[in-house]
Structures are given as C-alpha cells and as structure tokens.
Design an enzyme around this catalytic site. Structure first.
Site, PDB file in Angstrom:
ATOM      1  N   ASP A 149       0.862  -1.179   0.000  1.00 20.30           N
ATOM      2  CA  ASP A 149       0.000   0.000   0.000  1.00 20.30           C
ATOM      3  C   ASP A 149       0.896   1.226   0.000  1.00 20.30           C
ATOM      4  O   ASP A 149       2.090   1.137   0.305  1.00 20.30           O
ATOM      5  CB  ASP A 149      -0.880  -0.004   1.257  1.00 20.30           C
ATOM      6  N   SER A 150       0.300   2.373  -0.324  1.00 21.73           N
ATOM      7  CA  SER A 150       1.063   3.614  -0.283  1.00 21.73           C
ATOM      8  C   SER A 150       1.532   3.936   1.134  1.00 21.73           C
ATOM      9  O   SER A 150       2.440   4.735   1.317  1.00 21.73           O
ATOM     10  CB  SER A 150       0.191   4.747  -0.810  1.00 21.73           C
TER      11      SER A 150
ATOM     12  N   TYR B  42      -0.382   8.495  -2.319  1.00 20.88           N
ATOM     13  CA  TYR B  42      -0.400   8.294  -3.765  1.00 20.88           C
ATOM     14  C   TYR B  42      -1.616   9.017  -4.368  1.00 20.88           C
ATOM     15  O   TYR B  42      -1.617   9.344  -5.548  1.00 20.88           O
ATOM     16  CB  TYR B  42      -0.530   6.804  -4.111  1.00 20.88           C
ATOM     17  N   GLY B  43      -2.615   9.210  -3.522  1.00 25.58           N
ATOM     18  CA  GLY B  43      -3.922   9.690  -3.989  1.00 25.58           C
ATOM     19  C   GLY B  43      -3.916  11.037  -4.678  1.00 25.58           C
ATOM     20  O   GLY B  43      -4.858  11.387  -5.366  1.00 25.58           O
TER      21      GLY B  43
ATOM     22  N   CYS C  84      -3.803  -0.938  -2.094  1.00 26.73           N
ATOM     23  CA  CYS C  84      -4.114   0.481  -2.296  1.00 26.73           C
ATOM     24  C   CYS C  84      -5.094   0.668  -3.463  1.00 26.73           C
ATOM     25  O   CYS C  84      -4.860   0.158  -4.558  1.00 26.73           O
ATOM     26  CB  CYS C  84      -2.808   1.202  -2.599  1.00 26.73           C
ATOM     27  N   ASN C  85      -6.168   1.395  -3.219  1.00 28.36           N
ATOM     28  CA  ASN C  85      -7.160   1.642  -4.283  1.00 28.36           C
ATOM     29  C   ASN C  85      -6.586   2.512  -5.388  1.00 28.36           C
ATOM     30  O   ASN C  85      -6.868   2.298  -6.565  1.00 28.36           O
ATOM     31  CB  ASN C  85      -8.389   2.346  -3.709  1.00 28.36           C
ATOM     32  N   THR C  86      -5.795   3.496  -4.995  1.00 28.43           N
ATOM     33  CA  THR C  86      -5.209   4.404  -5.983  1.00 28.43           C
ATOM     34  C   THR C  86      -4.290   3.609  -6.913  1.00 28.43           C
ATOM     35  O   THR C  86      -4.353   3.721  -8.135  1.00 28.43           O
ATOM     36  CB  THR C  86      -4.411   5.513  -5.260  1.00 28.43           C
TER      37      THR C  86
ATOM     38  N   GLU D  54      -5.633   9.008   9.784  1.00 27.02           N
ATOM     39  CA  GLU D  54      -4.226   8.989  10.219  1.00 27.02           C
ATOM     40  C   GLU D  54      -4.060   9.689  11.575  1.00 27.02           C
ATOM     41  O   GLU D  54      -3.136   9.399  12.312  1.00 27.02           O
ATOM     42  CB  GLU D  54      -3.342   9.679   9.179  1.00 27.02           C
TER      43      GLU D  54
ATOM     44  N   CYS E 203     -11.272   3.151  -0.656  1.00 20.69           N
ATOM     45  CA  CYS E 203      -9.957   3.617  -0.175  1.00 20.69           C
ATOM     46  C   CYS E 203      -9.613   2.820   1.071  1.00 20.69           C
ATOM     47  O   CYS E 203     -10.494   2.528   1.889  1.00 20.69           O
ATOM     48  CB  CYS E 203     -10.024   5.112   0.151  1.00 20.69           C
ATOM     49  N   THR E 204      -8.339   2.492   1.190  1.00 20.28           N
ATOM     50  CA  THR E 204      -7.889   1.655   2.303  1.00 20.28           C
ATOM     51  C   THR E 204      -8.280   2.200   3.684  1.00 20.28           C
ATOM     52  O   THR E 204      -8.502   1.437   4.616  1.00 20.28           O
ATOM     53  CB  THR E 204      -6.360   1.565   2.296  1.00 20.28           C
ATOM     54  N   HIS E 205      -8.318   3.520   3.799  1.00 20.52           N
ATOM     55  CA  HIS E 205      -8.539   4.115   5.119  1.00 20.52           C
ATOM     56  C   HIS E 205     -10.009   4.143   5.554  1.00 20.52           C
ATOM     57  O   HIS E 205     -10.303   4.240   6.731  1.00 20.52           O
ATOM     58  CB  HIS E 205      -8.021   5.551   5.134  1.00 20.52           C
TER      59      HIS E 205
HETATM   60  N1  DGN Z   1      -3.998   3.767   0.073  1.00 21.15           N
HETATM   61  C1  DGN Z   1      -4.649   4.854  -0.599  1.00 21.15           C
HETATM   62  C2  DGN Z   1      -5.898   4.352  -1.298  1.00 21.15           C
HETATM   63  O1  DGN Z   1      -6.456   3.315  -0.941  1.00 21.15           O
HETATM   64  O2  DGN Z   1      -6.333   4.998  -2.245  1.00 21.15           O
HETATM   65  C3  DGN Z   1      -5.029   5.941   0.385  1.00 21.15           C
HETATM   66  C4  DGN Z   1      -3.827   6.692   0.884  1.00 21.15           C
HETATM   67  C5  DGN Z   1      -3.259   7.577  -0.162  1.00 21.15           C
HETATM   68  O3  DGN Z   1      -2.311   7.246  -0.801  1.00 21.15           O
HETATM   69  N2  DGN Z   1      -3.812   8.730  -0.349  1.00 21.15           N
END
Ligand code: DGN
Length: 263
Positions: free
Chosen positions: A7-8, A39-40, A70-72, A149, A181-183
C-alpha cells in the site's frame, strides 16, 4: 511462500487484517511506502512507477501472490503489474465492484475514494463493463485519509467531515456505497450512521475473500505452518507506522523494518 501486500502507507493494514482473519495460516509480508504516501494526489505516471517499485521489492522476497491493497494503485497500475509479474496479482477494485453489484437492488451505486481513484474512473468503468445499466455516482473525499491517520474516527469532527462529503451522495438515490480507499473502513461506523439504510461495501473484506478463493483455485494454500508470520517493511521510519498501524490492527506490531525502494 508468503503473500505480499503493498500500500502507499498504513491504510493497507485494513486489507492485511482481513486476509489474516480469513487465512490465519498464511505468512504475510506487508510493504507500506510511507516515505512517499499519499499516492492519492499524484499523477498516474508517478503512481505506476512507485507501484512497480513496491511490487518488485516484494517479488524479490519470493512471494507466491501479490495483493495491491491500495485503491489508488489498483486503479492506475493493476494491468501493468499483472503483465510484469509471473505470479497472481490481485487489486481491490474488482472484488469491491462484484460485491456492490450483488448488494444493489435499485441499480444505483456510490463510490468514494481519493482524488486519483475517482479521477481514474476505474470503478465506474469496471461496473459498466459488467453491467452497463448501473448508475454510478462518485465522490472524492480527500480529508478522510488525514482524519484516519490522526485517529479521528468518531465524534463531532468526523461527523462534520462525513456530512460535508457525503451529503450529495446520501440524497442521490444510491442504495449501495463502496468504500474505495484503504482508510475508509475505519470510518465505517460514522459513515454508516450518516448514510442510514444505504449499504456499505468494504473492499478490504471483499479482497480477502478473493485472495482465499484464488489460493484454493491455484492450490497455493499454506497447510504447513500453524500461525501465519507477519513481517512489515516501511520506506520511512517505523515509529509512526507502528503508532498509527496499531490503531488499524488493534494489536502490537512487531517485525517492522526500514527499506529503500529506489535503486
Ligand atoms: N492507500 C490509498 C488508497 O487506498 O487509495 C489511500 C492513501 C493515499 O495514498 N492517499
């Protein structure tokens, strides 16, 4: 052989947690690119470059499967990762989409994610490729990541930010919302409270099921070890990862190592 997950940053721990729950015997190696998160907000070119570096780092650890948590990164680099690696590669988009299509009754699905994920249109494209009649409403929620975060998951501030981003979606007629998104699974309680009867799809849970199915299918399931080992690599110092990561996982994180991905 272990499963590699990247993941990012810290967010992919929501995916690791679900995989560990479903596959407790598997050895897991997690890489969080904490030095270069988020990464977003980056260009597609940069996200692809970073994702390839993460993938090859894990590949060198002799993983049997790669999970792009990571979704991005999944939105922008999954196809190229699949082409470059001679092992199964799974991203979060498809499992989330499949689940959403099963859940929706009225054919209207909401997607939330980072700016880059929403801009890539990876979710609506995937949905339309399976069922072109589905209506998709998307919304980027950039403040959700820093909120999580900071450990602000419930209460006034979280509620206000959720309302700010989700008001339109709530009134748009959707009956299903994908947490793209992961978060976001950490904000599930607050989001669900605000969205009322709208069903939430947690892509972390969905990808874990997909990993399990694929391991069985490819006969890669680990039958030897009793307890799956977990090793964590981060590109920035481990302290913050440990502190915030423990909010994600709810247990003490050991075995964190600092690495550099740039060659
Ligand atoms: N892990 C990123 C996602 O799932 O899109 C979120 C964190 C990021 O890079 N902004």
């Amino acid at each position: 052989k272990p499963i590699g997950i990247f993941d990012s940053g810290i967010g992919g721990l929501t995916v690791l947690k679900e995989i560990a729950k479903l596959l407790p015997n598997e050895n897991l190696i997690y890489l969080g690119d904490t030095a270069r998160v988020p990464y977003g907000i980056r260009s597609a070119e940069t996200v692809i470059k970073y994702s390839l570096e993460c993938a090859f780092f894990l590949f060198r650890k002799e993983i049997k499967m790669l999970v792009v948590a990571c979704n991005t990164s999944s939105s922008l680099s999954l196809e190229i990762l699949k082409k470059k690696l001679p092992i199964p590669v799974i991203g979060v988009i498809e499992p989330g989409v499949k689940a959403a299509l099963k859940v929706t009754k009225n054919g209207k699905i909401g997607i939330i994610g980072t700016e880059a994920t929403i801009q890539s249109e990876a979710y609506p494209k995937k949905i339309k490729s399976i069922n072109p009649d589905i209506e998709v409403v998307s919304k980027a929620c950039p403040l959700f990541v820093p909120l999580v975060e900071e450990g602000i998951l419930e209460g006034k501030i979280a509620e206000l930010v959720v309302e700010r981003y989700l008001k339109e979606l709530k009134n748009s007629g959707i009956d299903t919302l994908v947490l793209g998104c992961t978060h976001y699974p950490l904000l599930k309680k607050t989001i669900q409270q605000y969205m009322g009867g709208i069903k939430l799809v947690d892509s972390a849970q969905e990808i874990a099921q997909e990993v399990k199915d694929l391991l069985f299918l490819q006969k890669l399931i680990n039958k030897n070890s009793k307890v799956g080992a977990k090793t964590f690599y981060v590109t920035d110092s481990p302290e913050r990862f440990k502190k915030i990561g423990e909010i994600f996982l709810n247990y003490e994180i050991k075995n964190i190592f600092n690495v550099s991905l740039e060659e």
